[in-house]
Design a protein around this motif. Structure first.
Motif, PDB file in Angstrom:
ATOM      1  N   GLU A 168       0.833  -1.197   0.000  1.00  0.00           N
ATOM      2  CA  GLU A 168       0.000   0.000   0.000  1.00  0.00           C
ATOM      3  C   GLU A 168       0.874   1.255   0.000  1.00  0.00           C
ATOM      4  O   GLU A 168       0.562   2.245  -0.684  1.00  0.00           O
ATOM      5  CB  GLU A 168      -0.930  -0.001   1.221  1.00  0.00           C
ATOM      6  N   GLU A 169       1.966   1.236   0.739  1.00  0.00           N
ATOM      7  CA  GLU A 169       2.866   2.391   0.780  1.00  0.00           C
ATOM      8  C   GLU A 169       3.494   2.662  -0.588  1.00  0.00           C
ATOM      9  O   GLU A 169       3.780   3.820  -0.928  1.00  0.00           O
ATOM     10  CB  GLU A 169       3.971   2.155   1.818  1.00  0.00           C
ATOM     11  N   ARG A 170       3.696   1.606  -1.367  1.00  0.00           N
ATOM     12  CA  ARG A 170       4.323   1.772  -2.689  1.00  0.00           C
ATOM     13  C   ARG A 170       3.285   1.987  -3.797  1.00  0.00           C
ATOM     14  O   ARG A 170       3.640   1.995  -4.968  1.00  0.00           O
ATOM     15  CB  ARG A 170       5.198   0.559  -3.016  1.00  0.00           C
ATOM     16  N   GLY A 171       2.013   2.166  -3.438  1.00  0.00           N
ATOM     17  CA  GLY A 171       1.010   2.544  -4.418  1.00  0.00           C
ATOM     18  C   GLY A 171       0.326   1.397  -5.112  1.00  0.00           C
ATOM     19  O   GLY A 171       0.207   1.386  -6.335  1.00  0.00           O
ATOM     20  N   GLN A 172      -0.184   0.436  -4.340  1.00  0.00           N
ATOM     21  CA  GLN A 172      -0.819  -0.738  -4.932  1.00  0.00           C
ATOM     22  C   GLN A 172      -1.996  -0.365  -5.838  1.00  0.00           C
ATOM     23  O   GLN A 172      -2.105  -0.846  -6.971  1.00  0.00           O
ATOM     24  CB  GLN A 172      -1.295  -1.683  -3.815  1.00  0.00           C
ATOM     25  N   ALA A 173      -2.884   0.488  -5.357  1.00  0.00           N
ATOM     26  CA  ALA A 173      -4.076   0.839  -6.136  1.00  0.00           C
ATOM     27  C   ALA A 173      -3.688   1.545  -7.436  1.00  0.00           C
ATOM     28  O   ALA A 173      -4.258   1.271  -8.500  1.00  0.00           O
ATOM     29  CB  ALA A 173      -5.005   1.720  -5.305  1.00  0.00           C
ATOM     30  N   GLU A 174      -2.723   2.436  -7.344  1.00  0.00           N
ATOM     31  CA  GLU A 174      -2.274   3.160  -8.546  1.00  0.00           C
ATOM     32  C   GLU A 174      -1.638   2.214  -9.554  1.00  0.00           C
ATOM     33  O   GLU A 174      -1.871   2.320 -10.766  1.00  0.00           O
ATOM     34  CB  GLU A 174      -1.284   4.259  -8.132  1.00  0.00           C
ATOM     35  N   ALA A 175      -0.869   1.255  -9.066  1.00  0.00           N
ATOM     36  CA  ALA A 175      -0.210   0.295  -9.955  1.00  0.00           C
ATOM     37  C   ALA A 175      -1.247  -0.575 -10.668  1.00  0.00           C
ATOM     38  O   ALA A 175      -1.114  -0.856 -11.870  1.00  0.00           O
ATOM     39  CB  ALA A 175       0.762  -0.576  -9.159  1.00  0.00           C
ATOM     40  N   ILE A 176      -2.281  -0.995  -9.951  1.00  0.00           N
ATOM     41  CA  ILE A 176      -3.346  -1.797 -10.550  1.00  0.00           C
ATOM     42  C   ILE A 176      -4.089  -0.980 -11.609  1.00  0.00           C
ATOM     43  O   ILE A 176      -4.381  -1.468 -12.705  1.00  0.00           O
ATOM     44  CB  ILE A 176      -4.316  -2.303  -9.463  1.00  0.00           C
ATOM     45  N   THR A 180      -4.321  -1.815 -15.610  1.00  0.00           N
ATOM     46  CA  THR A 180      -5.606  -1.941 -16.303  1.00  0.00           C
ATOM     47  C   THR A 180      -5.647  -1.003 -17.506  1.00  0.00           C
ATOM     48  O   THR A 180      -6.092  -1.378 -18.603  1.00  0.00           O
ATOM     49  CB  THR A 180      -6.773  -1.626 -15.346  1.00  0.00           C
ATOM     50  N   ASP A 181      -5.170   0.225 -17.311  1.00  0.00           N
ATOM     51  CA  ASP A 181      -5.144   1.201 -18.396  1.00  0.00           C
ATOM     52  C   ASP A 181      -4.210   0.751 -19.520  1.00  0.00           C
ATOM     53  O   ASP A 181      -4.528   0.918 -20.702  1.00  0.00           O
ATOM     54  CB  ASP A 181      -4.687   2.557 -17.856  1.00  0.00           C
ATOM     55  N   ALA A 182      -3.076   0.145 -19.147  1.00  0.00           N
ATOM     56  CA  ALA A 182      -2.139  -0.356 -20.161  1.00  0.00           C
ATOM     57  C   ALA A 182      -2.797  -1.436 -21.014  1.00  0.00           C
ATOM     58  O   ALA A 182      -2.578  -1.495 -22.231  1.00  0.00           O
ATOM     59  CB  ALA A 182      -0.876  -0.893 -19.485  1.00  0.00           C
ATOM     60  N   CYS A 183      -3.612  -2.293 -20.387  1.00  0.00           N
ATOM     61  CA  CYS A 183      -4.357  -3.311 -21.147  1.00  0.00           C
ATOM     62  C   CYS A 183      -5.277  -2.652 -22.165  1.00  0.00           C
ATOM     63  O   CYS A 183      -5.357  -3.068 -23.331  1.00  0.00           O
ATOM     64  CB  CYS A 183      -5.196  -4.172 -20.203  1.00  0.00           C
ATOM     65  N   LEU A 184      -5.979  -1.603 -21.732  1.00  0.00           N
ATOM     66  CA  LEU A 184      -6.943  -0.937 -22.594  1.00  0.00           C
ATOM     67  C   LEU A 184      -6.276  -0.198 -23.753  1.00  0.00           C
ATOM     68  O   LEU A 184      -6.848  -0.050 -24.828  1.00  0.00           O
ATOM     69  CB  LEU A 184      -7.788   0.044 -21.776  1.00  0.00           C
ATOM     70  N   GLN A 185      -5.054   0.288 -23.530  1.00  0.00           N
ATOM     71  CA  GLN A 185      -4.364   1.086 -24.538  1.00  0.00           C
ATOM     72  C   GLN A 185      -3.610   0.253 -25.568  1.00  0.00           C
ATOM     73  O   GLN A 185      -3.142   0.797 -26.573  1.00  0.00           O
ATOM     74  CB  GLN A 185      -3.383   2.043 -23.852  1.00  0.00           C
ATOM     75  N   ALA A 203      -6.742  -9.398 -10.463  1.00  0.00           N
ATOM     76  CA  ALA A 203      -6.986 -10.123 -11.703  1.00  0.00           C
ATOM     77  C   ALA A 203      -7.294  -9.169 -12.847  1.00  0.00           C
ATOM     78  O   ALA A 203      -6.751  -9.287 -13.948  1.00  0.00           O
ATOM     79  CB  ALA A 203      -8.141 -11.103 -11.512  1.00  0.00           C
ATOM     80  N   VAL A 204      -8.184  -8.191 -12.592  1.00  0.00           N
ATOM     81  CA  VAL A 204      -8.595  -7.251 -13.633  1.00  0.00           C
ATOM     82  C   VAL A 204      -7.398  -6.505 -14.214  1.00  0.00           C
ATOM     83  O   VAL A 204      -7.368  -6.167 -15.401  1.00  0.00           O
ATOM     84  CB  VAL A 204      -9.629  -6.252 -13.069  1.00  0.00           C
ATOM     85  N   ALA A 205      -6.386  -6.264 -13.397  1.00  0.00           N
ATOM     86  CA  ALA A 205      -5.200  -5.507 -13.822  1.00  0.00           C
ATOM     87  C   ALA A 205      -4.517  -6.112 -15.041  1.00  0.00           C
ATOM     88  O   ALA A 205      -3.867  -5.397 -15.810  1.00  0.00           O
ATOM     89  CB  ALA A 205      -4.203  -5.403 -12.667  1.00  0.00           C
ATOM     90  N   ILE A 206      -4.648  -7.431 -15.233  1.00  0.00           N
ATOM     91  CA  ILE A 206      -4.042  -8.043 -16.422  1.00  0.00           C
ATOM     92  C   ILE A 206      -5.075  -8.765 -17.281  1.00  0.00           C
ATOM     93  O   ILE A 206      -4.721  -9.339 -18.312  1.00  0.00           O
ATOM     94  CB  ILE A 206      -2.899  -9.013 -16.044  1.00  0.00           C
ATOM     95  N   ALA A 207      -6.355  -8.709 -16.881  1.00  0.00           N
ATOM     96  CA  ALA A 207      -7.393  -9.458 -17.599  1.00  0.00           C
ATOM     97  C   ALA A 207      -8.320  -8.566 -18.415  1.00  0.00           C
ATOM     98  O   ALA A 207      -9.341  -9.031 -18.917  1.00  0.00           O
ATOM     99  CB  ALA A 207      -8.219 -10.280 -16.611  1.00  0.00           C
ATOM    100  N   THR A 208      -7.985  -7.294 -18.559  1.00  0.00           N
ATOM    101  CA  THR A 208      -8.808  -6.385 -19.352  1.00  0.00           C
ATOM    102  C   THR A 208      -8.412  -6.557 -20.811  1.00  0.00           C
ATOM    103  O   THR A 208      -7.604  -5.803 -21.361  1.00  0.00           O
ATOM    104  CB  THR A 208      -8.620  -4.933 -18.872  1.00  0.00           C
ATOM    105  N   ALA A 209      -8.973  -7.575 -21.443  1.00  0.00           N
ATOM    106  CA  ALA A 209      -8.482  -8.039 -22.740  1.00  0.00           C
ATOM    107  C   ALA A 209      -9.575  -8.070 -23.806  1.00  0.00           C
ATOM    108  O   ALA A 209     -10.769  -8.025 -23.497  1.00  0.00           O
ATOM    109  CB  ALA A 209      -7.877  -9.432 -22.582  1.00  0.00           C
TER     110      ALA A 209
END
Length: 316
Positions: A168-176, A180-185, A203-209
């Motif tokens: 959480e200190e290293r930005g878990q939510a932002e990284a996810i 997710t945005d990288a998948c969409l782009q 899961a969604v972070a790499i499954a937005t396909a």
């Protein structure tokens, strides 16, 4: 040695009896007919059981320790696989593995969570729960694949992203969110297959396909049944009720349009025939990429974007 789930007690008893009969046959007893009868009964019992699994039972199957994991699929389906490490910001994360290789002779980028199959490997891979550096590594690999026009395959198997203080200190939510945005782009086709658990944003972070596939007895949800039960009823023992109400099975999600295809598993689950289910997964993945082969970059992005907008409109 095969491990049985709680609801498989009747199968376990029949297969234990089979082992005893086979041992007697090996010592010279003429009991071939009896063995055949028990084999048939065991096979039918297993088939009947797996034809009517509840969502909670499917969750247990999806978590089975002997189920094939990310590296089992990669080692069988991908040749010349070269894993790449590090996010170029903090460090590496063994829970999320990614790299480049060849799938059926063509270049591919493969990314996924590895849970591990022994106590040592589970600790090494943090039970498949990735930290921010894991998702930032995924972004780095997806951007590299996009630059060199290489399709992306993701294999999802995680209870969720790691919830520790350091993450959480290293930005878990932002990284996810960025993953997710990288998948969409992506301007190249991406296909995702849920091979076990598809848990939450992890899961969604790499499954937005463009195409999202699920194994027959895998699960995919915004939160684990235990987590949902703890929040809704403040009682984790109601996980079975939560699993039923959350509609987390492949069959429910196909009906809702959240996923595109179900990949059949062997009777008794993927852990009973790992090579069989990996072969079936390979066929489904190849077919999914073939459907996207002739689309240009803009069409790929538009199709993917529309897919997820449609899900929101349909379920909203």
């Amino acid at each position: 040695m095969r491990s049985y789930l709680d609801f498989e007690k009747s199968v376990a008893e029949l297969e234990a009896k089979l082992d005893e009969l086979r041992a007697l046959a090996a010592s010279g007893s003429d009991i071939g007919d009896e063995i055949a009868r028990v084999e048939e009964r065991a096979s039918q019992t297993l088939a009947d059981l797996y034809a009517n699994l509840t969502p909670w039972q499917k969750t247990q199957v999806a978590r089975h320790a002997q189920r094939p994991h990310f590296l089992d699929y990669v080692n069988t389906l991908v040749t010349e696989f070269t894993p790449l490490a590090g996010d170029r910001k903090f460090g590496d994360d063994d829970a999320l593995i990614g790299g480049f290789g060849r799938f059926r002779g063509e270049s591919i980028c493969v990314i996924g969570q590895e849970k591990g199959s022994t106590t040592e490997s589970r600790l090494k891979h943090n039970f498949g729960m990735a930290k921010p550096e894991g998702y930032r590594k995924a972004v780095r690999l997806m951007e590299m694949a996009d630059r060199f026009n290489i399709p992306v395959l993701t294999l999802v198997d995680t209870a969720g992203a790691y919830p520790g203080i350091g993450a959480e200190e290293r930005g878990q939510a932002e990284a996810i969110a960025r993953s997710t945005d990288a998948c969409l782009q992506l301007g190249v086709p991406n296909v995702s297959l849920v091979i076990g658990e598809g848990g939450s944003g992890g899961a969604v972070a790499i499954a937005t396909a463009n195409r999202v596939l699920m194994l027959e007895h895998s699960v995919y949800s915004v939160i684990s049944p235990e987590g949902a039960a703890s929040i809704l009823w403040r009682d984790a023992t109601k996980a079975q009720e939560a699993a039923t109400n959350m509609k987390i099975t492949a069959q429910d999600l196909l009906r809702f349009g959240v996923i595109d295809e179900i990949v059949k598993e062997p009777i008794g689950g993927a852990h009973r025939d790992p090579q069989g289910v990996i072969a079936a997964a390979g066929e489904a993945i190849a077919h999914a990429f073939d459907e996207l082969r002739n689309l240009d970059h803009d069409s790929i992005r538009k199709q993917r974007r529309q897919k997820f907008l449609d899900i929101g409109r349909k379920l909203g």
